[in-house]
Design an enzyme around this catalytic site. Structure first.
Site, mmCIF file in Angstrom:
data_model
loop_
_atom_site.group_PDB
_atom_site.id
_atom_site.type_symbol
_atom_site.label_atom_id
_atom_site.label_comp_id
_atom_site.label_asym_id
_atom_site.label_seq_id
_atom_site.Cartn_x
_atom_site.Cartn_y
_atom_site.Cartn_z
ATOM 1 N N CYS A 93 31.651 80.029 37.537
ATOM 2 C CA CYS A 93 32.307 81.151 38.218
ATOM 3 C C CYS A 93 31.502 81.629 39.434
ATOM 4 O O CYS A 93 30.378 82.118 39.281
ATOM 5 C CB CYS A 93 32.485 82.285 37.217
ATOM 6 S SG CYS A 93 32.938 83.866 37.930
ATOM 7 N N CYS A 104 30.499 85.293 39.137
ATOM 8 C CA CYS A 104 29.398 85.474 38.176
ATOM 9 C C CYS A 104 28.058 85.155 38.832
ATOM 10 O O CYS A 104 27.071 85.870 38.628
ATOM 11 C CB CYS A 104 29.596 84.577 36.956
ATOM 12 S SG CYS A 104 31.098 84.908 36.024
#
Length: 156
Positions: A60, A63
Site C-alpha cells: 500500500c 501505508c
C-alpha cells in the site's frame, strides 16, 4: 476541495499489444474526522490509553507514506497510547488480523475498513467510539490533536 481522499484514474497503458490495467492513485489527504462507535468497549488490554488502529499492507503506497509519521508517534507516545496494526497484506496476514481484531473488539472496524489500507483511527477504548479517522494522512499534528483529545476523555 473536500477532505476526503480523491481518486484519480490514470489511463491504462499498452505495451507491445499487452494492455496493462488502469492505475488508481489517491491523494494523501485525511478522511473527514468521524464520530462513530464500534458498539462496545475494546478489550481489557487496550483500556486506559487511546488506541491508534492502523489498517496496513506492505503493498500500500499510503501505508508506506504514513509509516514515518506513525513511527514518530510510537516514539512520542510510547507509554501513553496503544498502537494496533491490522495487517491485510495477504490472506495469511488478514486471517491473523481477523483473529487479533476479534480478541481486541475491533472486528467491526476491520470488516468495514480492510479494503481501505492506509486508514488510521483514533479510538476511545472505554466506549469503542471512533473519534478521528484518517486515510493516507502524513500530517503528524492531525494525529497529535486527535490522540490528545481522546486522552483527555479517558478516565484514569
Amino acid at each position: 476541495m473536500n477532505n476526503r481522499f480523491m481518486p484519480s484514474l490514470l489511463l491504462g497503458l499498452t505495451l507491445g499489444g499487452l494492455a496493462l490495467a488502469p492505475l488508481v492513485s489517491y491523494a494523501q489527504t485525511p478522511a473527514p474526522t468521524t464520530t462513530a462507535t464500534l458498539g462496545a468497549p475494546l478489550a481489557k488490554e487496550l483500556q486506559g490509553k487511546p488506541a491508534v488502529v492502523d489498517i496496513y499492507a506492505t503493498w500500500c503506497p499510503a501505508c508506506q507514506a504514513i509509516a514515518p509519521t506513525l513511527s514518530s508517534l510510537r516514539t512520542q507516545y510510547k507509554d501513553k497510547v496503544n498502537f494496533v496494526v491490522l495487517d491485510v497484506t495477504d490472506r495469511a496476514a488478514t486471517q491473523k488480523a481477523e483473529t487479533n481484531a476479534k480478541r481486541m473488539g475491533l472486528v467491526t472496524f476491520l470488516k468495514e475498513n480492510k479494503a481501505s489500507t492506509g486508514t488510521v483511527a483514533i479510538i476511545n477504548p472505554a466506549t469503542g467510539e471512533i473519534l478521528s479517522q484518517f486515510r493516507g494522512n502524513e500530517n503528524k499534528d492531525d494525529y497529535i490533536a486527535a490522540i490528545d483529545a481522546v486522552a483527555s476523555k479517558i478516565k484514569k
